[in-house]
Design a protein around this motif. Structure first.
Motif, PDB file in Angstrom:
ATOM      1  N   ASN A 194       7.575  -0.837  -5.304  1.00  0.00           N
ATOM      2  CA  ASN A 194       7.588  -1.369  -3.939  1.00  0.00           C
ATOM      3  C   ASN A 194       8.267  -2.732  -3.832  1.00  0.00           C
ATOM      4  OD1 ASN A 194       6.303   0.895  -3.035  1.00  0.00           O
ATOM      5  ND2 ASN A 194       4.287  -0.026  -2.872  1.00  0.00           N
ATOM      6  N   ASN A 196      11.594  -4.726  -3.921  1.00  0.00           N
ATOM      7  CA  ASN A 196      13.025  -4.409  -3.814  1.00  0.00           C
ATOM      8  C   ASN A 196      13.875  -5.288  -4.730  1.00  0.00           C
ATOM      9  OD1 ASN A 196      13.914  -6.847  -2.323  1.00  0.00           O
ATOM     10  ND2 ASN A 196      12.681  -6.012  -0.643  1.00  0.00           N
ATOM     11  N   LYS A 327       2.039   3.813   2.332  1.00  0.00           N
ATOM     12  CA  LYS A 327       2.993   3.957   1.236  1.00  0.00           C
ATOM     13  C   LYS A 327       3.544   2.609   0.799  1.00  0.00           C
ATOM     14  CE  LYS A 327       4.367   8.671   2.359  1.00  0.00           C
ATOM     15  NZ  LYS A 327       5.485   9.574   2.741  1.00  0.00           N
ATOM     16  N   ASN A 328       3.545   1.645   1.678  1.00  0.00           N
ATOM     17  CA  ASN A 328       4.075   0.331   1.361  1.00  0.00           C
ATOM     18  C   ASN A 328       3.298  -0.708   2.156  1.00  0.00           C
ATOM     19  OD1 ASN A 328       5.809  -1.749   0.424  1.00  0.00           O
ATOM     20  ND2 ASN A 328       7.537  -0.320   0.421  1.00  0.00           N
ATOM     21  N   ASN A 343       7.983  -9.680   0.703  1.00  0.00           N
ATOM     22  CA  ASN A 343       8.677  -8.442   0.346  1.00  0.00           C
ATOM     23  C   ASN A 343       8.074  -7.296   1.141  1.00  0.00           C
ATOM     24  OD1 ASN A 343      10.254  -6.869  -2.138  1.00  0.00           O
ATOM     25  ND2 ASN A 343       8.477  -5.738  -1.406  1.00  0.00           N
ATOM     26  N   TYR A 344       8.924  -6.637   1.950  1.00  0.00           N
ATOM     27  CA  TYR A 344       8.441  -5.482   2.736  1.00  0.00           C
ATOM     28  C   TYR A 344       9.573  -4.481   2.828  1.00  0.00           C
ATOM     29  CZ  TYR A 344       6.047  -2.837   6.379  1.00  0.00           C
ATOM     30  OH  TYR A 344       5.415  -1.831   7.083  1.00  0.00           O
ATOM     31  N   TYR A 345       9.404  -3.309   2.211  1.00  0.00           N
ATOM     32  CA  TYR A 345      10.474  -2.328   2.104  1.00  0.00           C
ATOM     33  C   TYR A 345      11.728  -3.007   1.577  1.00  0.00           C
ATOM     34  CZ  TYR A 345       7.591   1.204   4.366  1.00  0.00           C
ATOM     35  OH  TYR A 345       6.587   2.106   4.636  1.00  0.00           O
ATOM     36  N   PHE A 346      12.821  -3.049   2.399  1.00  0.00           N
ATOM     37  CA  PHE A 346      14.077  -3.659   1.930  1.00  0.00           C
ATOM     38  C   PHE A 346      14.266  -5.082   2.443  1.00  0.00           C
ATOM     39  CE2 PHE A 346      14.785   0.949   1.901  1.00  0.00           C
ATOM     40  CZ  PHE A 346      15.064   1.125   0.552  1.00  0.00           C
TER      41      PHE A 346
END
Length: 347
Positions: A194, A196, A327-328, A343-346
């Motif tokens: 998770n 990136n 999921k994230n 940091n969150y997804y991309f």
């Protein structure tokens, strides 16, 4: 305040983020005839999300601690400070180290995990500090302060270069500045899916900027004052922090509760043990059979929202609420100079 009537005994094993939410619900509702007991090895529960801020001297220890005795008093529950020795799900009983065995009708396990033991030869006088359970880690901070203050330059090694490993590095740097030298050792590069690629690069850049020495190597032995690597290199080290991931207490693996190949208790969509419906399991020691997730305090907090409802629905023989794991999630990684990396997804 709502009143409901039961004739059951509910045991909460561990004062983790999920069980605390059950106690909070008990504070706001009266369940006549329900006997609730919290069993914990500690009088306080530590909020893990604020631990790096405490290590950085931004906040006091009291600000990350939850008084379990006071919480139990307000919830009308009994508090027992003790260690679990064994669990017998067939007879619905918990054996304790210093108290008689206790029977339950419903059990909620939220003890948190312990640091994963690694297959490394260790000198009996080596100073090793386990990062998990977090309560015991926080209790060691004063001893580290004393050690650092006695020496001109203390060599500190963090073993395990996951996100927790980096946060500990940054926090200790902020706390002690030029009084310490920090080495971060991992068997492989950051592999948390998770996180990136931009965040990975940023973590390494911050680490390099503040002088942390990073090594991707296998540790052969932890000596009294040094670490021996498989490539033949020897690193001076006064204190070693073990941040190698999560594992479960021995008593859980020795019980009849169904586990996965890593020893974590398997739970269904309602956070119940797969083979004992009257046992709920949450936090790091639990693993979803269908949707496994990384170990994180975020998961325990979210699980608690379902747990606090499902326990009382189960007592009333009503349908339970499904837990849908995300999921994230947003990572907020403490870095020096009162900043954080998001940091969150991309992003």
């Amino acid at each position: 305040m709502q009143q409901k009537f039961y004739s059951k005994q509910l045991i909460l094993l561990g004062g983790g983020h999920s069980n605390i939410q059950v106690l909070k619900k008990l504070c706001m509702n009266e369940y006549i005839g329900l006997q609730t007991i919290l069993i914990s090895e500690n009088y306080d529960a530590t909020y893990s999300g604020l631990t790096p801020a405490y290590l950085q001297n931004q906040i006091k220890k009291s600000e990350i601690s939850i008084d379990l005795q006071r919480l139990c008093f307000n919830a009308g529950a009994t508090f027992i400070k003790d260690r679990v020795v064994s669990l017998d799900p067939n007879n619905q009983s918990v054996d304790l180290q210093n108290h008689p065995s206790i029977n339950y009708d419903l059990l909620s396990i939220n003890t948190g995990s312990i640091s994963k033991k690694v297959n490394i030869k260790t000198h009996n006088q080596a100073k090793i500090i386990m990062v998990k359970p977090i309560n015991l880690f926080v209790e060691q901070v004063e001893k580290i302060d004393n050690l650092v203050n006695k020496n001109q330059n203390t060599q500190i090694t963090i073993i395990g270069n996951g996100i927790a490993g980096y946060e500990i590095c940054f926090s200790l740097y902020q706390r002690y500045k030029n009084k310490i030298t920090i080495t971060l050792i991992g068997a492989k590069d950051i592999n948390e899916k998770n996180i990136n690629s931009q965040s990975r690069r940023k973590l390494k850049a911050i680490s390099k900027m503040i002088g942390i020495v990073e090594k991707i190597e296998i540790i052969e032995e932890i000596g009294k004052k040094e670490i021996f690597l498989s490539n033949g290199e020897i690193i001076k080290s006064d204190v070693n922090f073990l941040s190698t991931g999560a594992s479960v207490p021995k008593w859980l693996n020795e019980s009849l509760i169904k586990t996965n190949s890593d020893g974590f208790a398997l739970v269904n969509d309602y956070l119940q043990s797969l083979n004992f419906e009257n046992i709920f399991i949450t936090g790091d020691i639990a693993s979803s059979e269908k949707e496994p997730r990384p170990k994180s305090g975020v998961m325990a907090v979210r699980q608690g929202e379902n747990l606090k409802e499902n326990i009382f629905l189960k007592l009333q023989d009503k349908p339970l609420i499904k837990y849908k794991p995300q999921k994230n999630w947003l990572y907020i990684i403490n870095t020096p100079q009162r900043k954080a990396l998001l940091n969150y997804y991309f992003l």
